[in-house]
Design a protein around this motif. Structure first.
Motif, PDB file in Angstrom:
ATOM      1  N   TRP A 187      34.271  32.055 -18.586  1.00 16.96           N
ATOM      2  CA  TRP A 187      35.085  33.032 -17.852  1.00 16.96           C
ATOM      3  C   TRP A 187      34.440  34.420 -17.893  1.00 16.96           C
ATOM      4  O   TRP A 187      34.338  35.102 -16.875  1.00 16.96           O
ATOM      5  CB  TRP A 187      36.484  33.058 -18.461  1.00 16.96           C
ATOM      6  CG  TRP A 187      37.405  34.071 -17.871  1.00 16.96           C
ATOM      7  CD1 TRP A 187      37.906  34.105 -16.601  1.00 16.96           C
ATOM      8  CD2 TRP A 187      37.970  35.201 -18.541  1.00 16.96           C
ATOM      9  NE1 TRP A 187      38.743  35.180 -16.447  1.00 16.96           N
ATOM     10  CE2 TRP A 187      38.796  35.872 -17.622  1.00 16.96           C
ATOM     11  CE3 TRP A 187      37.856  35.704 -19.840  1.00 16.96           C
ATOM     12  CZ2 TRP A 187      39.507  37.021 -17.954  1.00 16.96           C
ATOM     13  CZ3 TRP A 187      38.568  36.841 -20.174  1.00 16.96           C
ATOM     14  CH2 TRP A 187      39.370  37.492 -19.238  1.00 16.96           C
ATOM     15  N   TYR A 204      45.312  31.268 -21.389  1.00 15.15           N
ATOM     16  CA  TYR A 204      46.534  31.347 -20.581  1.00 15.15           C
ATOM     17  C   TYR A 204      46.371  32.362 -19.449  1.00 15.15           C
ATOM     18  O   TYR A 204      46.893  32.167 -18.352  1.00 15.15           O
ATOM     19  CB  TYR A 204      47.725  31.751 -21.448  1.00 15.15           C
ATOM     20  CG  TYR A 204      48.285  30.674 -22.350  1.00 15.15           C
ATOM     21  CD1 TYR A 204      47.932  29.337 -22.185  1.00 15.15           C
ATOM     22  CD2 TYR A 204      49.180  30.986 -23.364  1.00 15.15           C
ATOM     23  CE1 TYR A 204      48.455  28.357 -23.002  1.00 15.15           C
ATOM     24  CE2 TYR A 204      49.719  30.004 -24.187  1.00 15.15           C
ATOM     25  CZ  TYR A 204      49.350  28.689 -24.011  1.00 15.15           C
ATOM     26  OH  TYR A 204      49.876  27.723 -24.815  1.00 15.15           O
ATOM     27  N   GLU A 233      47.773  21.747 -17.571  1.00 12.61           N
ATOM     28  CA  GLU A 233      47.945  22.693 -16.468  1.00 12.61           C
ATOM     29  C   GLU A 233      47.406  24.078 -16.818  1.00 12.61           C
ATOM     30  O   GLU A 233      46.811  24.754 -15.994  1.00 12.61           O
ATOM     31  CB  GLU A 233      49.442  22.800 -16.115  1.00 12.61           C
ATOM     32  CG  GLU A 233      49.753  23.668 -14.918  1.00 12.61           C
ATOM     33  CD  GLU A 233      49.218  23.131 -13.601  1.00 12.61           C
ATOM     34  OE1 GLU A 233      48.912  23.943 -12.715  1.00 12.61           O
ATOM     35  OE2 GLU A 233      49.084  21.888 -13.452  1.00 12.61           O
ATOM     36  N   TYR A 234      47.617  24.476 -18.090  1.00 15.10           N
ATOM     37  CA  TYR A 234      47.288  25.846 -18.480  1.00 15.10           C
ATOM     38  C   TYR A 234      46.220  25.945 -19.568  1.00 15.10           C
ATOM     39  O   TYR A 234      45.984  27.029 -20.093  1.00 15.10           O
ATOM     40  CB  TYR A 234      48.563  26.564 -18.947  1.00 15.10           C
ATOM     41  CG  TYR A 234      49.578  26.755 -17.848  1.00 15.10           C
ATOM     42  CD1 TYR A 234      49.332  27.631 -16.792  1.00 15.10           C
ATOM     43  CD2 TYR A 234      50.797  26.069 -17.852  1.00 15.10           C
ATOM     44  CE1 TYR A 234      50.268  27.821 -15.770  1.00 15.10           C
ATOM     45  CE2 TYR A 234      51.736  26.254 -16.842  1.00 15.10           C
ATOM     46  CZ  TYR A 234      51.460  27.132 -15.807  1.00 15.10           C
ATOM     47  OH  TYR A 234      52.386  27.322 -14.800  1.00 15.10           O
ATOM     48  N   ARG A 293      42.165  17.995 -13.488  1.00 13.66           N
ATOM     49  CA  ARG A 293      43.550  18.445 -13.431  1.00 13.66           C
ATOM     50  C   ARG A 293      44.311  17.729 -12.310  1.00 13.66           C
ATOM     51  O   ARG A 293      45.471  17.361 -12.472  1.00 13.66           O
ATOM     52  CB  ARG A 293      43.617  19.959 -13.241  1.00 13.66           C
ATOM     53  CG  ARG A 293      45.020  20.407 -13.476  1.00 13.66           C
ATOM     54  CD  ARG A 293      45.336  21.857 -13.443  1.00 13.66           C
ATOM     55  NE  ARG A 293      44.337  22.782 -13.088  1.00 13.66           N
ATOM     56  CZ  ARG A 293      44.058  23.876 -13.807  1.00 13.66           C
ATOM     57  NH1 ARG A 293      44.668  24.080 -14.935  1.00 13.66           N
ATOM     58  NH2 ARG A 293      43.170  24.738 -13.395  1.00 13.66           N
ATOM     59  N   PRO A 323      40.043  26.330 -15.149  1.00 13.78           N
ATOM     60  CA  PRO A 323      40.629  26.170 -13.803  1.00 13.78           C
ATOM     61  C   PRO A 323      39.731  25.500 -12.775  1.00 13.78           C
ATOM     62  O   PRO A 323      40.234  24.885 -11.841  1.00 13.78           O
ATOM     63  CB  PRO A 323      40.936  27.612 -13.378  1.00 13.78           C
ATOM     64  CG  PRO A 323      41.015  28.382 -14.640  1.00 13.78           C
ATOM     65  CD  PRO A 323      40.091  27.722 -15.598  1.00 13.78           C
ATOM     66  N   ASN A 379      44.237  30.942 -16.659  1.00 19.01           N
ATOM     67  CA  ASN A 379      44.963  29.835 -16.021  1.00 19.01           C
ATOM     68  C   ASN A 379      46.274  30.291 -15.385  1.00 19.01           C
ATOM     69  O   ASN A 379      47.060  29.475 -14.928  1.00 19.01           O
ATOM     70  CB  ASN A 379      45.247  28.734 -17.049  1.00 19.01           C
ATOM     71  CG  ASN A 379      44.104  27.754 -17.173  1.00 19.01           C
ATOM     72  OD1 ASN A 379      43.718  27.140 -16.189  1.00 19.01           O
ATOM     73  ND2 ASN A 379      43.551  27.613 -18.366  1.00 19.01           N
TER      74      ASN A 379
END
Length: 448
Positions: A164, A130, A46-47, A57, A51, A133
């Protein structure tokens, strides 16, 4: 499975390893109580996955929902374990379950060990991952990276961070700092597609010229390696910024250079050479130092476990049983072990990154969870059954109420999921919307 052989097992941590343990134990007919630090399940799935990888996911999330809605699986999120947390390790062991599995990941940060590592503009990769996300505690933290970012590392995490920075932070330049040479790069060629449209191929060519003699000295062919590296720049994602991405090979950061405000202004680097080491190579410092200007530094150098949890700990890892068994998988690898007494911690097991920090991602963690479940099932076969699930859960809820904790169950998670789906498209977050603080999520559930 009859009531006589049905056990209750507590699994602490709901990442890929913990959920794999729970799935196997649930399938074997046992009751599983899953306690998770985060409100939402998934952990790294999830994290920790970039993303925009929504398909990956989404598939994992679907599997996890199916598991958590099984009648013998009981999920409670927003429950932290450790000293001065919601529950201690000893309190968990005292709830009456037949076994406790810790799959809580590697929540500690490896010391960077470079002078100046407390400067403004020095970040740990996990904190950055983190952040993008939107993990509560990190999602709303400012990351002021400047125009030129140095990322220390050559694996997939480095690529995610570069992705990113290049596509979303719109920096001017990202440089991956690599201790060894280009032949030793660790990232998956498919992952580099996220940033290859921004590669400074001319700059990489100059970098190869700079290190050419050191590659030849260990029998490597610089032209072939250059062709191999740049040959992976295919099927690139569309370019959305003018950022340039490059590499600095055979370089080790020795010191972070700062200005009068303790802000990063560069790195002092040591030139390295390669030396053969069996079938591999090792980087050896040449004691030749130079300055490399940059505005911030991200260290993608791995993780360690959190020693404050209260499990036997030594040198960045939780201690496991050193005495091998004849079983396959080896029970000892998953058993917590107290070196002071020279005994295993009865009924306590480790899985995933809690057992072996930073070892692979979702697939590896799931496999580790499957193996751990085999070991636990073997152990349960030697035990008489303890308390039933209701008794353990009643005791657990009473303890959490006493602590004024606010556990979140599956029904509450469905309310949260529905609210997040309504917000899709109403934000600039990469890929999908997430509430960024626990307070927001709890408030929304309470209004649900």
């Amino acid at each position: 499975m009859s009531a006589q052989t049905n056990h209750v097992v507590i699994v602490a941590g709901a990442g890929p390893a913990g959920l794999a343990v729970a799935a196997s134990l649930g399938k074997a007919g046992h009751d599983v109580i899953i306690l998770n630090r985060d409100i939402k399940f998934g952990g790294l799935a999830e994290y920790g996955i970039f993303p925009s990888k929504l398909k990956l996911r989404g598939g994992l999330r679907k599997q996890y929902w199916e598991l958590l809605e099984q009648p013998n699986i009981h999920y409670l999120g927003n429950v932290s374990i450790g000293k001065e947390k919601d529950l201690t390790v000893e309190e968990l062991r005292g709830l009456g379950a037949s076994a406790v599995v810790f799959s809580i990941g590697a929540q500690g940060t490896k010391a960077i060990g470079v002078e100046g590592d407390s400067a403004h503009g020095v970040f740990h990769a996990k904190d950055v991952v983190y952040h993008f996300n939107r993990l509560p505690g990190f999602g709303d933290r400012p990351f002021n990276v400047g125009k030129h970012v140095a990322v220390i590392g050559a694996g997939d995490v480095m690529v995610d961070i570069a992705h990113w920075l290049v596509r979303y932070k719109k920096v001017e330049r990202v440089t991956a700092i690599v201790r060894r040479g280009p032949a030793e790069r660790k990232y998956n060629p498919k992952e580099i597609r996220a940033v290859c449209a921004n590669m400074d191929v001319e700059g990489i060519k100059k970098e190869f010229t700079r290190i050419k003699d050191r590659l030849v000295a260990v029998g490597q062919n610089p032209d072939e390696i250059f062709k191999s590296l740049t040959g992976e720049f295919t099927k690139c994602e569309p370019k959305v910024s003018d950022a340039k991405m490059g590499f600095q090979f055979l370089a080790s950061p020795k010191r972070i250079l700062v200005d009068a405000n303790n802000q990063v202004r560069g790195l002092e680097m040591e030139e390295n050479k390669l030396e053969p080491k069996g079938a591999d190579t090792a980087a050896v410092g040449l004691k030749q130092l130079y300055e490399f200007p940059c505005d911030s530094v991200v260290f993608a150098v791995g993780d360690k476990v959190d020693e404050t949890v209260g499990l036997p700990y030594k040198g960045g890892v939780f201690v496991t049983n050193p005495n091998k068994t004849a079983n396959e998988p080896d029970d000892a690898l998953f058993q917590a072990y107290d070196e002071a007494s020279g005994k295993i911690v009865e009924g306590v097991f480790l899985a995933g990154w809690a057992r072996k920090a930073s070892e692979g991602l979702v697939g590896i963690a799931k496999r580790d969870g499957d193996w751990c479940a085999e070991v636990v099932i073997r152990y349960l076969g030697t035990r008489t059954t303890g308390s039933q699930a209701k008794a353990v859960l009643d005791k657990l809820h009473a303890l959490l109420q006493e602590r004024k904790s606010r556990p979140v169950d599956v029904k509450a998670l469905r309310i949260l999921e529905s609210a997040e789906q309504k917000q899709q498209g109403a934000t600039e977050c990469i890929g999908e919307f997430k509430f960024v603080t626990n307070q927001e999520m709890i408030g929304l559930i309470d209004r649900g």
